[in-house]
Scaffold this motif. Structure first.
Motif, short mmCIF file in Angstrom:
data_model
loop_
_atom_site.label_atom_id
_atom_site.label_comp_id
_atom_site.label_asym_id
_atom_site.label_seq_id
_atom_site.Cartn_x
_atom_site.Cartn_y
_atom_site.Cartn_z
N GLU B 28 0.83 -1.22 0.00
CA GLU B 28 0.00 0.00 0.00
C GLU B 28 0.86 1.26 0.00
OE1 GLU B 28 -2.70 -0.45 3.28
OE2 GLU B 28 -4.00 -1.82 2.12
N LYS B 29 1.94 1.20 0.73
CA LYS B 29 2.84 2.35 0.77
C LYS B 29 3.42 2.62 -0.63
CE LYS B 29 6.41 4.52 3.44
NZ LYS B 29 7.18 4.51 4.68
N ARG B 32 0.73 4.19 -2.75
CA ARG B 32 0.48 5.57 -2.33
C ARG B 32 1.54 6.51 -2.92
NH1 ARG B 32 0.48 4.43 2.89
NH2 ARG B 32 2.26 5.67 3.59
#
Lengths: 375, 375
Positions: B28-29, B32
């Motif tokens: 997810e990082k 993002r």
């Protein structure tokens, strides 16, 4: 003869001649001192190398785990001491071994003795592990009250019989010289013999078992001792060399490592060979820097000395960084190969799972035979 | 559910839930920050755990050896970067991989480029490995002359194409705080972006690949970076926890170790669990003592915090010595079991050859699949 072109990845080379000579040296020393020789097989962990000990008349061994005992029992070794305080969670393995070989176990706790006694199918010998100064495992040799209490539990058991006292003077590894090794050994001899004197009347057959590689290599006084159990001497390594427990040309294993790059500094080289091959064991040099292995040149005949200051100065998972190259060494360039004498050969042999002899034989060890899960 | 009675020898427990949550966090990082996520698989070395990454949309990976690349290529991974300066002695493996997957290699030396170019059966991507401060491998990022010369060799080759610059900031592992990790990362970002600015006109598609676990865990600035390659985060470990790169409850592996004895000191315990299980990696505590692993209590549900000062203070081949037991811990006695959070999970996973999940699944990794000899 070694074809270096076929050595494409980190490979643990084994000089059979040096190895057999190390075995012969220790077997002869044991004979000379009228000691039973029960070598520790945790260093090489290999049935094939075990046969080289048979050639020197060895018929009983020491191991450090029950898995290792099962492996060597399966290979026909009939008399095995597991030199680790018995792990009663592995009772099924202990039972299997007790049925099939002459088994000796180590105990340090009453609850272990009771648990074993309930399950053993046959008589099993036990040594009380005593601490003679290493401070890792065992009852301190001067605590007669604790030893008395444990001994009482052993003599009351139906299936265990007391064989004697066993110690490992691992603190010789921290010695700075031969004389310090001898001093530590002498102190341990005194402690062991005081135990023998104290208990010999009640247990006239009791034995003393001792044996770390540094002391077994350099000491000449073994009074009162019945058995020695050195292990590392089969290969030796940089740690033993630095202790002056062996000369450098006795080191019988060497990790061949491909050279894959240069470094920021002209005196450094990057090799394929890291912590998953050598282990992270190191010694500290006089300059305060770490030494993860000594660098040697390889040829089809084995390894030879190189620039003396050359060593592994940094080690990560697969990378090693060679430092101290005062002038260019012919062949030390990307695509080439060099040798690393390991700091601690037991850990390197375990990681490498086997050996390639200088005559081109491949020899697997236990770590290379273990599938996952173990059982 | 974990049946601890069946855990009889050192066993690497894996909390699948924590592990999947670590994977999700990093995936997810990366999303993002609009970064390509190419996780390093050297930590877990397992096809089964690789599938958990697939569940988070990962379709390309990093590995640290050609053997590892062959293993994952065989498991269906189609796009692999071997993040190690190419070892041309293993040319047969490189050729096999080039034929079967989208392969990226690292180069730091002209002779490596030429040797590869002569043998590659198909186009292969290469990154120039640059040194942004770790000082292990790669051309120092400020040495434009050396980079120019190497780049010229790459562009002149017929089979290699330049993909960009790749760095590993392993020096974040020596940081003392989150802010120091960020400072090192910031410095490396500057160096990488200067390279991009310098070469972008000639190579408009050039990419920057970066990614150590500490920086990928705590940094929020990834300007100019195209790809991250963290690996250790899949399990984390005590080293990462001490760097403040993760909280302690993110550590997803724990070595279950039988307790086999007491010690000379009432605050110490002997366990079956040593350097052949955990590796000799350690961190130094404030009191100057070594910490080879943090001790936790085990239950059928996994592991929980124990007395905070409890740690492994000594480690030999198979023995571990637990110190710091300020008061007796229920169940911590011979015959019992405890957990050790590893200092460096990559090395422990490699030594243990596989995992036992808290739901009782056995998962092997590459080290457990490799027979000897490798090829």
């Amino acid at each position: 003869m070694l074809n270096l072109k076929n050595v494409v990845e980190p490979t643990l080379l084994l000089d059979e001649e040096k190895c057999r000579s190390n075995i012969r040296f220790m077997a002869e020393k044991a004979r000379r001192h009228h000691l039973r020789f029960r070598p520790h097989f945790k260093t090489h962990q290999s049935l094939a190398i075990g046969d080289w000990f048979r050639d020197e008349g060895v018929d009983r061994i020491t191991v450090s785990s029950l898995n290792m005992a099962l492996y060597f029992a399966g290979g026909g070794w009939p008399d095995i001491t597991v030199a680790f305080p018995a792990n009663v969670r592995e009772m099924a393995k202990i039972e299997h071994l007790a049925r099939n070989v002459k088994l000796n176990l180590l105990v340090t706790a009453g609850e272990t003795v009771k648990a074993l006694d309930m399950k053993m199918p046959k008589k099993v010998g036990v040594y009380i592990k005593v601490d003679t100064g290493y401070h890792r495992a065992g009852i301190p040799s001067e605590r007669i009250g604790e030893i008395d209490a444990l001994l009482k539990t052993v003599t009351r058991s139906r299936r265990l019989f007391f064989r004697g006292f066993l110690a490992h003077n691992g603190h010789t590894y921290a010695a700075g010289s031969r004389s310090e090794i001898k001093r530590i050994h002498h102190d341990a001899l005194g402690r062991m013999n005081r135990l023998k004197d104290h208990y010999l009347r009640s247990f006239p057959d009791l034995e003393l078992s001792l044996g770390d590689t540094p002391a077994c290599s350099v000491a000449e006084d073994f009074r009162g001792i019945d058995e020695i159990r050195p292990g590392n001497f089969v290969f030796y390594d940089v740690m033993q060399y630095r202790l002056d427990a062996c000369s450098r040309d006795r080191i019988a294993v060497c990790l061949a490592c491909p050279i894959t790059g240069r470094s920021r500094h002209p005196d450094e080289l990057l090799i394929y060979g890291g912590a998953v091959h050598l282990s992270k064991e190191y010694v500290t040099e006089n300059d305060g820097g770490r030494n993860y292995g000594m660098i040697v040149k390889l040829s089809h005949a084995g390894w030879t000395a190189s620039s003396p200051g050359l060593r592994l100065i940094h080690l990560s998972q697969e990378h090693g960084l060679v430092g101290g190259m005062l002038r260019p060494v012919p062949g030390f360039k990307p695509g080439g190969i060099l040798g690393v004498l390991p700091i601690h050969s037991c850990l390197t042999a375990n990681l490498m799972k086997g050996y390639l002899t200088l005559t081109g034989k491949r020899i697997a060890n236990l770590a290379g035979n273990l599938t996952f899960p173990v059982i």
